[in-house]
Design an enzyme around this catalytic site. Structure first.
Site, PDB file in Angstrom:
ATOM      1  N   HIS A  79       0.833  -1.207   0.000  1.00 43.24           N
ATOM      2  CA  HIS A  79       0.000   0.000   0.000  1.00 43.24           C
ATOM      3  C   HIS A  79       0.868   1.258   0.000  1.00 43.24           C
ATOM      4  O   HIS A  79       0.825   2.060   0.924  1.00 43.24           O
ATOM      5  CB  HIS A  79      -0.961  -0.015   1.192  1.00 43.24           C
ATOM      6  CG  HIS A  79      -2.087  -0.980   1.018  1.00 43.24           C
ATOM      7  ND1 HIS A  79      -2.736  -1.576   2.061  1.00 43.24           N
ATOM      8  CD2 HIS A  79      -2.675  -1.459  -0.114  1.00 43.24           C
ATOM      9  CE1 HIS A  79      -3.669  -2.377   1.579  1.00 43.24           C
ATOM     10  NE2 HIS A  79      -3.648  -2.328   0.273  1.00 43.24           N
TER      11      HIS A  79
ATOM     12  N   CYS B 277       2.077 -13.488   3.701  1.00 43.41           N
ATOM     13  CA  CYS B 277       2.846 -13.389   4.937  1.00 43.41           C
ATOM     14  C   CYS B 277       2.550 -14.613   5.826  1.00 43.41           C
ATOM     15  O   CYS B 277       1.383 -14.985   5.987  1.00 43.41           O
ATOM     16  CB  CYS B 277       2.445 -12.104   5.667  1.00 43.41           C
ATOM     17  SG  CYS B 277       3.102 -12.009   7.328  1.00 43.41           S
TER      18      CYS B 277
ATOM     19  N   HIS C 267     -10.549  -4.469   3.226  1.00 48.64           N
ATOM     20  CA  HIS C 267      -9.085  -4.597   3.203  1.00 48.64           C
ATOM     21  C   HIS C 267      -8.720  -5.964   2.625  1.00 48.64           C
ATOM     22  O   HIS C 267      -9.387  -6.965   2.907  1.00 48.64           O
ATOM     23  CB  HIS C 267      -8.533  -4.452   4.621  1.00 48.64           C
ATOM     24  CG  HIS C 267      -7.040  -4.357   4.679  1.00 48.64           C
ATOM     25  ND1 HIS C 267      -6.228  -5.460   4.559  1.00 48.64           N
ATOM     26  CD2 HIS C 267      -6.208  -3.294   4.819  1.00 48.64           C
ATOM     27  CE1 HIS C 267      -4.962  -5.074   4.638  1.00 48.64           C
ATOM     28  NE2 HIS C 267      -4.933  -3.759   4.794  1.00 48.64           N
TER      29      HIS C 267
ATOM     30  N   GLU D 235      -6.417  -8.163   3.235  1.00 43.39           N
ATOM     31  CA  GLU D 235      -6.212  -9.248   4.205  1.00 43.39           C
ATOM     32  C   GLU D 235      -7.546  -9.748   4.747  1.00 43.39           C
ATOM     33  O   GLU D 235      -7.776 -10.959   4.866  1.00 43.39           O
ATOM     34  CB  GLU D 235      -5.333  -8.776   5.372  1.00 43.39           C
ATOM     35  CG  GLU D 235      -5.056  -9.879   6.383  1.00 43.39           C
ATOM     36  CD  GLU D 235      -4.450  -9.385   7.689  1.00 43.39           C
ATOM     37  OE1 GLU D 235      -4.856  -9.894   8.746  1.00 43.39           O
ATOM     38  OE2 GLU D 235      -3.570  -8.495   7.655  1.00 43.39           O
TER      39      GLU D 235
ATOM     40  N   THR E 153      -4.256  -8.730  11.266  1.00 44.28           N
ATOM     41  CA  THR E 153      -2.920  -8.796  11.890  1.00 44.28           C
ATOM     42  C   THR E 153      -2.309  -7.443  12.219  1.00 44.28           C
ATOM     43  O   THR E 153      -1.410  -7.354  13.052  1.00 44.28           O
ATOM     44  CB  THR E 153      -1.929  -9.563  10.997  1.00 44.28           C
ATOM     45  OG1 THR E 153      -1.840  -8.897   9.727  1.00 44.28           O
ATOM     46  CG2 THR E 153      -2.347 -10.999  10.792  1.00 44.28           C
TER      47      THR E 153
ATOM     48  N   ASN F 165      -2.338   0.378   8.321  1.00 44.36           N
ATOM     49  CA  ASN F 165      -1.284   0.337   9.335  1.00 44.36           C
ATOM     50  C   ASN F 165      -0.649   1.726   9.483  1.00 44.36           C
ATOM     51  O   ASN F 165      -0.345   2.171  10.580  1.00 44.36           O
ATOM     52  CB  ASN F 165      -0.275  -0.735   8.913  1.00 44.36           C
ATOM     53  CG  ASN F 165       1.100  -0.539   9.480  1.00 44.36           C
ATOM     54  OD1 ASN F 165       1.987  -0.076   8.773  1.00 44.36           O
ATOM     55  ND2 ASN F 165       1.279  -0.872  10.720  1.00 44.36           N
TER      56      ASN F 165
ATOM     57  N   SER G 293       4.589  -0.478   5.308  1.00 44.71           N
ATOM     58  CA  SER G 293       4.561  -0.526   3.839  1.00 44.71           C
ATOM     59  C   SER G 293       5.344   0.641   3.224  1.00 44.71           C
ATOM     60  O   SER G 293       5.258   0.893   2.030  1.00 44.71           O
ATOM     61  CB  SER G 293       3.102  -0.468   3.363  1.00 44.71           C
ATOM     62  OG  SER G 293       2.438   0.624   3.973  1.00 44.71           O
TER      63      SER G 293
END
Length: 282
Positions: free
Chosen positions: A44, A100, A128, A130, A166, A224, A266
């Site tokens: 990102h 990951c 998102h 993930e 996460t 994040n 990121s």
């Protein structure tokens, strides 16, 4: 007249190991073959994506992926839903899986919970990458929420299993867990937050307090990045968010100030170095 700023980059900022792994994999194949498809933005961060596109990385969405045949496609660190692997088999697509390990472990735990007929709630950001992959492990039956207020008028089962994306805040996760217990639900809570990310919260606050000003470098799409920027802002109100060098506002800095530069998991180190260089030239 020069502002003579004293600029330091946070040594703990920059890519987490999941992102490093995905980018290393992509660069290796790009060097050998000249091009590689990647399902969604590899990271990102628009500047890093542009750098890899220039090397031959072709970013595609799921609608393009379904049409693709006999090609190699990279799965980025965020992971993918089971449907993606099924499509790859049907279309003879070779998947370069850079999911990951922390995300893969979480996917497996959620799938096991779902197979055991547990009701599942996921604390995560709607839409998102993930989270879409995590929901996919439950045939999209899991309930995703990014704030506890979303659950206020929802009819929830009496008992359920709670998971987290996460990269969410550990303290927020435990606040949510306690609040749901207080509301009378029976909860099996799984703290699945990546410690490489969560450890940065505390360290970043310490870093931010050491300087007159903080420049936080991150892509606008990074969830994040938003969380970590808030950590900086709380520790040091003189914190500024930039995506690249062009967004630096000269008027925010005074002569001889100390400036700390940090970023999301990121944010590439080369970009933070560019920001440092630009600040030193003010």
């Amino acid at each position: 007249m020069t502002k003579n700023l004293h600029v330091t980059i946070d040594k703990d900022s920059g890519f987490c190991f999941g992102v490093v792994y995905a980018i290393d994999m992509a660069e290796e194949i790009l060097e050998e073959e000249g091009y590689l498809y990647c399902l969604g933005d590899i990271v990102h961060n628009d500047e890093e994506v542009a750098r890899l596109k220039a090397k031959g990385l072709r970013i595609i969405g799921h609608e393009d992926f379904i049409q693709l045949k006999d090609e190699k496609v990279l799965i980025r660190a965020h992971g993918e839903a089971p449907e993606t692997y099924k499509t790859a088999l049907e279309n003879n697509i070779t998947l370069i899986d850079a999911s990951c390990p922390v995300v893969l472990k979480l996917q497996n735990r959620i799938k096991t919970s779902h197979d055991n007929d547990e009701k599942i709630l996921i604390f995560g950001k709607h839409g998102h990458a993930e989270v879409i992959g995590l929901q996919g492990q439950t045939n999209n039956e899991a309930l995703v929420f990014q704030d506890i207020t979303e659950l206020d008028n929802k009819e929830l089962p009496a008992s359920f299993t709670l998971y987290s994306q996460t990269t969410k805040s550990v303290s927020k996760f435990y606040e949510i867990k306690e609040e749901l217990i207080r509301r009378g639900y029976e909860i099996k809570a799984n703290d699945t937050i990546c410690r490489q990310v969560s450890n940065r919260y505390e360290d970043l606050g310490d870093f931010a307090r050491q300087y007159d000003k903080i420049v936080f470098v991150s892509g606008k799409k990074s969830s994040n990045g938003k969380v970590l920027y808030d950590v900086c802002k709380q520790a040091n109100p003189q914190s500024y968010f930039v995506s690249d060098v062009a967004e630096i506002d000269v008027t925010q800095f005074n002569t001889n100030e100390t400036v700390g530069i940090c970023g999301a998991t990121s944010t590439p180190m080369w970009l933070m170095k560019e920001v440092k260089q630009a600040l030193e030239q003010l």
